[in-house]
Design a protein around this motif. Structure first.
Motif, PDB file in Angstrom:
ATOM      1  N   GLN A 199       6.577  11.471 -10.312  1.00 52.33           N
ATOM      2  CA  GLN A 199       6.976  10.412 -11.241  1.00 52.33           C
ATOM      3  C   GLN A 199       7.773   9.303 -10.546  1.00 52.33           C
ATOM      4  O   GLN A 199       8.194   8.346 -11.198  1.00 52.33           O
ATOM      5  CB  GLN A 199       7.805  11.008 -12.392  1.00 52.33           C
ATOM      6  N   SER A 200       7.963   9.432  -9.250  1.00 54.57           N
ATOM      7  CA  SER A 200       8.757   8.449  -8.498  1.00 54.57           C
ATOM      8  C   SER A 200       7.940   7.198  -8.191  1.00 54.57           C
ATOM      9  O   SER A 200       6.755   7.278  -7.861  1.00 54.57           O
ATOM     10  CB  SER A 200       9.238   9.047  -7.173  1.00 54.57           C
ATOM     11  N   ILE A 215       4.745  12.328   6.140  1.00 54.26           N
ATOM     12  CA  ILE A 215       5.105  13.083   4.934  1.00 54.26           C
ATOM     13  C   ILE A 215       4.766  12.285   3.687  1.00 54.26           C
ATOM     14  O   ILE A 215       4.231  12.820   2.706  1.00 54.26           O
ATOM     15  CB  ILE A 215       6.600  13.451   4.948  1.00 54.26           C
ATOM     16  N   TRP A 216       5.038  10.995   3.742  1.00 59.58           N
ATOM     17  CA  TRP A 216       4.811  10.137   2.578  1.00 59.58           C
ATOM     18  C   TRP A 216       3.343  10.164   2.153  1.00 59.58           C
ATOM     19  O   TRP A 216       3.027  10.243   0.975  1.00 59.58           O
ATOM     20  CB  TRP A 216       5.256   8.712   2.903  1.00 59.58           C
ATOM     21  N   GLN A 217       2.441  10.137   3.118  1.00 62.97           N
ATOM     22  CA  GLN A 217       1.019  10.084   2.767  1.00 62.97           C
ATOM     23  C   GLN A 217       0.534  11.374   2.094  1.00 62.97           C
ATOM     24  O   GLN A 217      -0.499  11.386   1.421  1.00 62.97           O
ATOM     25  CB  GLN A 217       0.174   9.789   4.002  1.00 62.97           C
ATOM     26  N   LYS A 218       1.307  12.450   2.260  1.00 65.63           N
ATOM     27  CA  LYS A 218       0.937  13.729   1.645  1.00 65.63           C
ATOM     28  C   LYS A 218       1.714  14.004   0.360  1.00 65.63           C
ATOM     29  O   LYS A 218       1.500  15.039  -0.277  1.00 65.63           O
ATOM     30  CB  LYS A 218       1.189  14.870   2.638  1.00 65.63           C
ATOM     31  N   GLN A 220       2.729  13.266  -3.457  1.00 67.57           N
ATOM     32  CA  GLN A 220       2.241  12.640  -4.682  1.00 67.57           C
ATOM     33  C   GLN A 220       3.377  11.902  -5.372  1.00 67.57           C
ATOM     34  O   GLN A 220       4.401  12.491  -5.725  1.00 67.57           O
ATOM     35  CB  GLN A 220       1.675  13.702  -5.638  1.00 67.57           C
ATOM     36  N   THR A 221       3.213  10.616  -5.553  1.00 70.91           N
ATOM     37  CA  THR A 221       4.171   9.804  -6.290  1.00 70.91           C
ATOM     38  C   THR A 221       3.451   9.136  -7.449  1.00 70.91           C
ATOM     39  O   THR A 221       2.225   9.176  -7.548  1.00 70.91           O
ATOM     40  CB  THR A 221       4.783   8.713  -5.392  1.00 70.91           C
ATOM     41  N   THR A 238      -4.293   5.555   5.013  1.00 70.88           N
ATOM     42  CA  THR A 238      -4.212   6.455   3.856  1.00 70.88           C
ATOM     43  C   THR A 238      -3.177   5.930   2.872  1.00 70.88           C
ATOM     44  O   THR A 238      -3.435   5.839   1.665  1.00 70.88           O
ATOM     45  CB  THR A 238      -3.840   7.884   4.309  1.00 70.88           C
ATOM     46  N   LEU A 239      -2.010   5.576   3.377  1.00 66.93           N
ATOM     47  CA  LEU A 239      -0.987   4.987   2.510  1.00 66.93           C
ATOM     48  C   LEU A 239      -1.457   3.655   1.933  1.00 66.93           C
ATOM     49  O   LEU A 239      -1.224   3.349   0.761  1.00 66.93           O
ATOM     50  CB  LEU A 239       0.314   4.785   3.287  1.00 66.93           C
ATOM     51  N   GLN A 240      -2.118   2.854   2.742  1.00 70.26           N
ATOM     52  CA  GLN A 240      -2.610   1.563   2.266  1.00 70.26           C
ATOM     53  C   GLN A 240      -3.574   1.741   1.099  1.00 70.26           C
ATOM     54  O   GLN A 240      -3.454   1.064   0.070  1.00 70.26           O
ATOM     55  CB  GLN A 240      -3.309   0.817   3.402  1.00 70.26           C
TER      56      GLN A 240
END
Length: 345
Positions: A199-200, A215-218, A220-221, A238-240
């Motif tokens: 939910q972030s 870590i961020w790319q894995k 779920q936000t 991936t992040l993009q």
């Protein structure tokens, strides 16, 4: 006097021409050979200013027209009696407007009331302070985190990092630092990423490297808004792909910010050379009164500048650098006569 200047510095020919001969180059092309006979070097973030660049040169003044400092070896400059000036704060309003625009768009599209959300602002310097003021004006509760300021000023309303990371919306506005008591490199890491959940809403409009991207790319936000990346322009695709807005480090690229970066260095160079300032330069940005006649805040902000076009522009990531260097004109909110009240503070 000879000046080597990044050709992306705003109006460099108008602002600096009276100081002497200018050689303008793309920031990534400025190298040791090109600065050998220069007295002054004026850069943006794409030039690494260090011993490798300056050794053997005549440079005695370095000006950086951007707010970041991680591209400059300040110790080398100090040890070699080279005056350094950085345009701290020049883009703070532009970045704050970028974040508010994203929040307003998200509130509309995801159907939430931003006044019922908490906003964790990590780094409460020039940008974070402006963002907090705008958020407070809009009725958004802020959770402010800045350990260096807290240590110096004993600010009772500041919170620790874990509390700020637990906010509904988390946004980073720290410099990129690697040492000292409070380094910001990998500030969001495996030890505290558990505070970020599905939910972030997470922003990085600070510097690449503040968040561990692997870590961020894995993780779920709800939404990611990413303007600053590790290894620019070779960004994490991936992040993009998964981001709501994925922009090419342009949050601070308003005309006003770019002008102010050049102007602040101009003022410092005038002081360094004991040169009287040209009073006309301060008025170089004058678009007149611009009008927006929308009946709601989202449409007003998007008419002023629709940041989604920045995401579309780098669908092909090969366009990253070219788009930054040839960024569309974008004026800050105070230039606009708006039917809808804008959070200008």
């Amino acid at each position: 006097m000879k000046l080597v200047i990044d050709d992306a510095c705003y109006a460099y020919d108008t602002i600096f021409s009276d100081f002497g001969e200018i050689r303008a180059l793309p920031g990534r092309s400025i190298n040791n050979a090109s600065v050998q006979d220069a007295d002054v070097l004026i850069v943006r973030s794409r030039t690494r200013v260090n011993q490798s660049l300056l050794q053997g040169s005549k440079v005695k003044f370095v000006g950086s027209t951007v707010a970041g400092l991680d591209h400059v070896d300040q110790k080398y400059l100090h040890d070699n009696d080279i005056t350094f000036f950085s345009a701290q704060g020049c883009n703070s309003m532009a970045v704050a407007e970028f974040v508010i625009s994203a929040i307003v768009n998200l509130a509309d599209e995801l159907e939430f009331d931003y006044q019922e959300k908490t906003l964790g602002i990590i780094g409460v310097g020039n940008v974070g302070s402006r963002l907090a003021a705008k958020a407070n004006l809009m009725g958004i509760k802020t959770l402010l985190n800045d350990p260096p300021r807290q240590a110096q000023e004993d600010l009772p309303d500041f919170v620790d990092l874990d509390v700020a990371l637990s906010a509904d919306i988390v946004t980073f506005h720290t410099p990129l630092t690697f040492d000292g008591k409070h380094p910001s490199y990998q500030l969001l890491n495996e030890g505290n990423f558990h505070h970020i959940n599905d939910q972030s809403i997470v922003f990085n409009a600070a510097r690449g490297g503040v968040i561990v991207e692997d870590i961020w790319q894995k993780t779920q936000t709800k939404v990611n808004i990413i303007d600053c990346w590790e290894n620019e322009p070779n960004i994490n695709q991936t992040l993009q792909t998964n981001a709501y807005w994925a922009t090419p480090h342009i949050a601070g690229h308003s005309v006003d910010a770019k002008f102010m970066g050049s102007f602040m260095v101009y003022e410092a160079l005038c002081a360094f050379t004991n040169t009287k300032q040209d009073d006309s330069i301060v008025n170089l940005i004058n678009p007149g009164i611009l009008s927006v006649k929308q009946d709601n805040l989202k449409d007003t902000l998007n008419q002023i500048y629709d940041f989604k076009q920045d995401t579309a522009a780098i669908t092909n990531v090969d366009n990253f650098e070219d788009y930054r260097r040839n960024y569309p004109i974008r004026y800050e909110w105070h230039h606009f006569d708006s039917t809808t009240v804008l959070p200008i503070v």
